[in-house]
Design a protein around this motif. Structure first.
Motif, PDB file in Angstrom:
ATOM      1  N   PRO A   1      -9.083   4.660  -4.167  1.00 27.05           N
ATOM      2  CA  PRO A   1      -8.402   3.617  -3.733  1.00 27.05           C
ATOM      3  C   PRO A   1      -8.146   2.527  -4.651  1.00 27.05           C
ATOM      4  O   PRO A   1      -7.023   1.883  -4.599  1.00 27.05           O
ATOM      5  CB  PRO A   1      -9.639   3.203  -2.777  1.00 27.05           C
ATOM      6  N   ALA A   2      -9.133   2.234  -5.563  1.00 26.79           N
ATOM      7  CA  ALA A   2      -8.778   1.271  -6.582  1.00 26.79           C
ATOM      8  C   ALA A   2      -7.667   1.753  -7.538  1.00 26.79           C
ATOM      9  O   ALA A   2      -6.829   0.590  -7.609  1.00 26.79           O
ATOM     10  CB  ALA A   2     -10.097   0.818  -7.480  1.00 26.79           C
ATOM     11  N   THR A   3      -7.313   2.900  -7.714  1.00 29.28           N
ATOM     12  CA  THR A   3      -6.506   3.355  -8.813  1.00 29.28           C
ATOM     13  C   THR A   3      -5.153   3.194  -7.911  1.00 29.28           C
ATOM     14  O   THR A   3      -4.021   2.632  -8.592  1.00 29.28           O
ATOM     15  CB  THR A   3      -6.515   4.828  -9.032  1.00 29.28           C
ATOM     16  N   ARG A   4      -5.060   3.597  -6.637  1.00 23.53           N
ATOM     17  CA  ARG A   4      -3.808   3.422  -5.952  1.00 23.53           C
ATOM     18  C   ARG A   4      -3.289   1.988  -5.977  1.00 23.53           C
ATOM     19  O   ARG A   4      -2.180   1.827  -5.945  1.00 23.53           O
ATOM     20  CB  ARG A   4      -3.798   4.083  -4.423  1.00 23.53           C
ATOM     21  N   LEU A   5      -4.189   1.012  -5.498  1.00 22.87           N
ATOM     22  CA  LEU A   5      -3.697  -0.383  -5.423  1.00 22.87           C
ATOM     23  C   LEU A   5      -3.429  -0.866  -6.957  1.00 22.87           C
ATOM     24  O   LEU A   5      -2.337  -1.683  -6.833  1.00 22.87           O
ATOM     25  CB  LEU A   5      -5.147  -1.182  -5.229  1.00 22.87           C
ATOM     26  N   GLN A   6      -3.926  -0.345  -7.964  1.00 18.85           N
ATOM     27  CA  GLN A   6      -3.496  -0.769  -9.265  1.00 18.85           C
ATOM     28  C   GLN A   6      -2.140  -0.107  -9.603  1.00 18.85           C
ATOM     29  O   GLN A   6      -1.179  -1.080 -10.170  1.00 18.85           O
ATOM     30  CB  GLN A   6      -4.444  -0.156  -9.977  1.00 18.85           C
ATOM     31  N   TRP A   7      -1.810   0.993  -9.406  1.00 22.67           N
ATOM     32  CA  TRP A   7      -0.616   1.735  -9.531  1.00 22.67           C
ATOM     33  C   TRP A   7       0.394   1.026  -8.433  1.00 22.67           C
ATOM     34  O   TRP A   7       1.535   1.053  -8.886  1.00 22.67           O
ATOM     35  CB  TRP A   7      -0.710   3.309  -9.593  1.00 22.67           C
ATOM     36  N   GLY A   8       0.016   0.813  -7.192  1.00 32.02           N
ATOM     37  CA  GLY A   8       1.016   0.255  -6.323  1.00 32.02           C
ATOM     38  C   GLY A   8       1.343  -1.099  -6.758  1.00 32.02           C
ATOM     39  O   GLY A   8       2.518  -1.505  -6.617  1.00 32.02           O
TER      40      GLY A   8
ATOM     41  N   ALA B   1      -5.384  -0.998   1.694  1.00 23.64           N
ATOM     42  CA  ALA B   1      -6.341  -2.001   1.687  1.00 23.64           C
ATOM     43  C   ALA B   1      -7.088  -2.100   2.802  1.00 23.64           C
ATOM     44  O   ALA B   1      -8.540  -2.290   2.621  1.00 23.64           O
ATOM     45  CB  ALA B   1      -5.770  -3.430   1.028  1.00 23.64           C
ATOM     46  N   ALA B   2      -6.547  -2.054   3.736  1.00 24.59           N
ATOM     47  CA  ALA B   2      -7.416  -2.224   5.197  1.00 24.59           C
ATOM     48  C   ALA B   2      -8.474  -1.001   5.245  1.00 24.59           C
ATOM     49  O   ALA B   2      -9.366  -1.228   5.884  1.00 24.59           O
ATOM     50  CB  ALA B   2      -6.306  -2.240   6.155  1.00 24.59           C
ATOM     51  N   GLN B   3      -8.087   0.009   4.917  1.00 23.46           N
ATOM     52  CA  GLN B   3      -9.120   1.167   4.840  1.00 23.46           C
ATOM     53  C   GLN B   3     -10.196   1.083   3.849  1.00 23.46           C
ATOM     54  O   GLN B   3     -10.978   2.044   3.817  1.00 23.46           O
ATOM     55  CB  GLN B   3      -8.033   2.556   4.778  1.00 23.46           C
ATOM     56  N   ASP B   4     -10.196   0.131   2.657  1.00 22.17           N
ATOM     57  CA  ASP B   4     -10.963   0.176   1.643  1.00 22.17           C
ATOM     58  C   ASP B   4     -11.786  -1.010   1.869  1.00 22.17           C
ATOM     59  O   ASP B   4     -11.427  -2.128   1.407  1.00 22.17           O
ATOM     60  CB  ASP B   4     -10.267   0.234   0.294  1.00 22.17           C
ATOM     61  N   LYS B   5     -13.206  -0.936   2.113  1.00 20.54           N
ATOM     62  CA  LYS B   5     -14.176  -2.014   2.112  1.00 20.54           C
ATOM     63  C   LYS B   5     -14.153  -2.986   0.631  1.00 20.54           C
ATOM     64  O   LYS B   5     -14.725  -3.937   0.906  1.00 20.54           O
ATOM     65  CB  LYS B   5     -15.450  -1.405   2.422  1.00 20.54           C
ATOM     66  N   GLY B   6     -13.677  -2.287  -0.330  1.00 20.71           N
ATOM     67  CA  GLY B   6     -13.970  -2.935  -1.508  1.00 20.71           C
ATOM     68  C   GLY B   6     -12.572  -3.413  -1.952  1.00 20.71           C
ATOM     69  O   GLY B   6     -12.592  -3.816  -3.296  1.00 20.71           O
ATOM     70  N   ALA B   7     -11.437  -3.332  -1.145  1.00 19.90           N
ATOM     71  CA  ALA B   7     -10.165  -3.805  -1.683  1.00 19.90           C
ATOM     72  C   ALA B   7      -9.967  -5.321  -2.173  1.00 19.90           C
ATOM     73  O   ALA B   7      -9.274  -5.546  -3.013  1.00 19.90           O
ATOM     74  CB  ALA B   7      -9.072  -3.551  -0.542  1.00 19.90           C
ATOM     75  N   PHE B   8     -10.929  -6.067  -1.864  1.00 15.34           N
ATOM     76  CA  PHE B   8     -10.963  -7.621  -2.416  1.00 15.34           C
ATOM     77  C   PHE B   8     -11.770  -7.974  -2.978  1.00 15.34           C
ATOM     78  O   PHE B   8     -12.218  -9.079  -3.196  1.00 15.34           O
ATOM     79  CB  PHE B   8     -10.843  -8.474  -0.932  1.00 15.34           C
ATOM     80  N   TYR B   9     -12.330  -6.792  -3.779  1.00 12.29           N
ATOM     81  CA  TYR B   9     -13.322  -7.219  -4.997  1.00 12.29           C
ATOM     82  C   TYR B   9     -12.799  -6.799  -6.353  1.00 12.29           C
ATOM     83  O   TYR B   9     -11.853  -6.004  -6.486  1.00 12.29           O
ATOM     84  CB  TYR B   9     -14.505  -6.632  -4.748  1.00 12.29           C
TER      85      TYR B   9
END
Length: 528
Positions: free
Chosen positions: A422-429, A458-466
């Motif tokens: 999840p964190a990697t996909r947001l970073q690469w995205g 992000a909606a599926q990841d509870k840590g998306a906004f940290y």
């Protein structure tokens, strides 16, 4: 961007009390652990896991070592290739509670906020009662890191308390000065001192440490000079110039300070010789001699030796335009870069070491203007990498720098599609989004579709906004706001905002991440 040798670019290692024999050893070959031996890391992905580890530490009267990393991260892989597989390191971790936080585990980014860590890798040594003793440097080689770890364990005082005493003029022991000299200021996240004040603080510490431990004083002065670019920190004088020249001339001293010399070569030269000329050329020549010695030092890892070569290219480019794609370097230096990259590709079979070194070698080839060789090395390494998306993003960066927009976008898109976690996909995205809005601003449908997909993830990841994930999403939001600065894409932004509002409304209003979510598509200075 320089080669990140922070096993970096980010703190590094741990071990418990080592014997005095080991501490006094010269940096020679070490014993590899049996293939079935490894550090007994306790995995942590939530506060409860951390509390469990500290409860064990208190019961067993052991310190805690927290290591925060990621599968793709080159310096993290360097740690695995050069430190975590050492027999002595594995044995000594039995005297501590080693805790691993994978950046892609569900609660990792929230834990990152708790411990004020941002970069991979970061390693922090805690006392059993939860006090942070020190952050460990990863840019030094493994034997030195183990010594620094021992310093933290032997003293037991939090580095913040030690620093406060030093600033107050109180007497410190040699070991306490060494703890300050080797503290990972780069991963300290300004906890001890604001970044803007660091050069002046380092200069203060260097002056105050005089007469206690020569090697530590030298290290602090070198770090001061490295951090003093653009007039910050300390002004050059003959005494400091002589100190640097003495270190460069001494094989033993330059070996002991190899991390500062390699990482800070160009900055040190610019601080001591602000203008191009005979004095600068002379100092660069002295650096060349020392850096070549480090390149040939078999006791250093391949990454460290490549870092010394990178520093030589830094110095060769010092008076050239920073953005020059084909710098006019000496043919001999270019040949060395190409041979070093080819040698690394030919000889490295360990997957961890390849992830650490090949990405650096490819960067160095491009930095030296050898873009074709850089691309070929990256493409040939895709099938050998456990995280090929990292190399794909490098290929995208190479193509972008050379103006091949369509090719760059293809690589950025593929790197995002192939990324994992999840964190990697947001970073690469976020990297893909930034490239899209810059290189294909006319493709509104593609931009909106990609942003919508990222918000859905992000909606599926509870840590998306940290922590890192929050910064990735803020990068996405910033790119979109800039893309729509003229208002031509108001309809696209409105649809994305509606989607985002639905996501933010499900975050607890009392949670700070709610505000992070709600601020993603706000233009600077505008209210909701």
């Amino acid at each position: 961007m320089k080669i990140n040798r922070r096993p970096s670019a980010l703190a590094a290692t741990a071990a418990a009390a080592l014997s005095l024999v080991l501490l006094c050893q010269a940096p020679v070959a070490y014993a590899m652990a049996p293939s079935n031996a490894s550090v007994a890391w306790q995995e942590a992905g939530a506060d409860a896991d951390i509390e469990k580890a500290f409860a064990q530490a208190r019961a067993e009267k052991k310190p805690v070592l927290l290591y925060w990393g990621a599968k793709w991260c080159p310096p993290c892989n360097q740690l695995k290739a050069t430190l975590f597989n050492r027999q002595d390191f594995i044995e000594q971790t039995q005297a501590i509670v080693p805790v691993h936080i994978d950046g892609d585990s569900p609660g990792a980014q929230k834990l990152g906020t708790r411990f004020k860590v941002r970069g991979y890798p970061t390693m922090i040594l805690f006392s059993a009662d939860g006090r942070e003793i020190t952050r460990l440097p990863g840019e030094i080689d493994a034997p030195q890191v183990i010594k620094v770890l021992q310093l933290g364990l032997a003293g037991g005082r939090p580095v913040g308390d030690v620093l406060a005493d030093a600033k107050a003029g109180k007497k410190l022991s040699a070991n306490e000065w060494r703890l300050l000299g080797f503290y990972s200021w780069e991963t300290g996240e300004s906890q001890l001192v604001p970044a803007a004040e660091l050069p002046a603080l380092l200069a203060q510490l260097a002056a105050a440490s005089q007469g206690v431990d020569t090697e530590t004083t030298t290290r602090l002065w070198l770090k001061t000079l490295s951090a003093s670019d653009e007039g910050k920190g300390v002004k050059p004088d003959a005494k400091l110039a002589g100190l640097v020249q003495g270190v460069l001339a001494s094989p033993a001293e330059s070996r002991a300070q190899m991390d500062v010399l390699s990482n800070g070569a160009a900055d040190i030269v610019k601080t001591l010789t602000p203008e191009a000329g005979a004095a600068r050329a002379k100092l660069i020549g002295e650096f060349e001699v020392a850096l070549k010695r480090l390149e040939a030092d078999a006791s250093l890892s391949r990454a460290d030796r490549l870092g010394a070569l990178n520093a030589r290219v830094d110095l060769a480019r010092l008076d050239l335009a920073k953005t020059e794609l084909a710098p006019k370097l000496s043919p001999a230096l270019v040949k060395e870069v190409k041979e070093a990259a080819a040698k690394a590709d030919r000889e490295i079979t360990d997957g961890y070491e390849r992830q650490a070194v090949i990405s650096s070698a490819a960067y160095l080839l491009g930095y030296a203007g050898q873009w074709k060789d850089s691309d070929e090395l990256l493409k040939a390494s895709l099938a050998k990498s456990h995280s090929p998306y990292y190399l794909m993003s490098q290929l995208g960066g190479n193509a972008k720098k050379q103006g091949r927009k369509d090719e760059a976008l293809r690589w950025y898109e593929e790197s995002y599609n192939k990324s994992e976690g999840p964190a990697t996909r947001l970073q690469w995205g976020s990297g893909y989004m930034a490239a899209l809005t810059e290189l294909a601003p006319q493709d509104a449908a593609r931009i909106e579709k990609t942003a919508a997909l990222l918000f859905s993830e992000a909606a599926q990841d509870k840590g998306a906004f940290y922590e890192r994930s929050a910064r990735s999403l803020q990068k996405v939001g910033g790119a979109l706001v800039k893309w729509n600065a003229d208002g031509k894409h108001d309809m696209n932004i409105a649809r994305l905002k509606t989607q985002l509002d639905g996501i933010c409304s499900k975050v607890d209003a009392a949670d700070k991440q709610r505000a992070t979510c709600e601020g993603l598509l706000k233009a600077p200075g505008k209210k909701a």
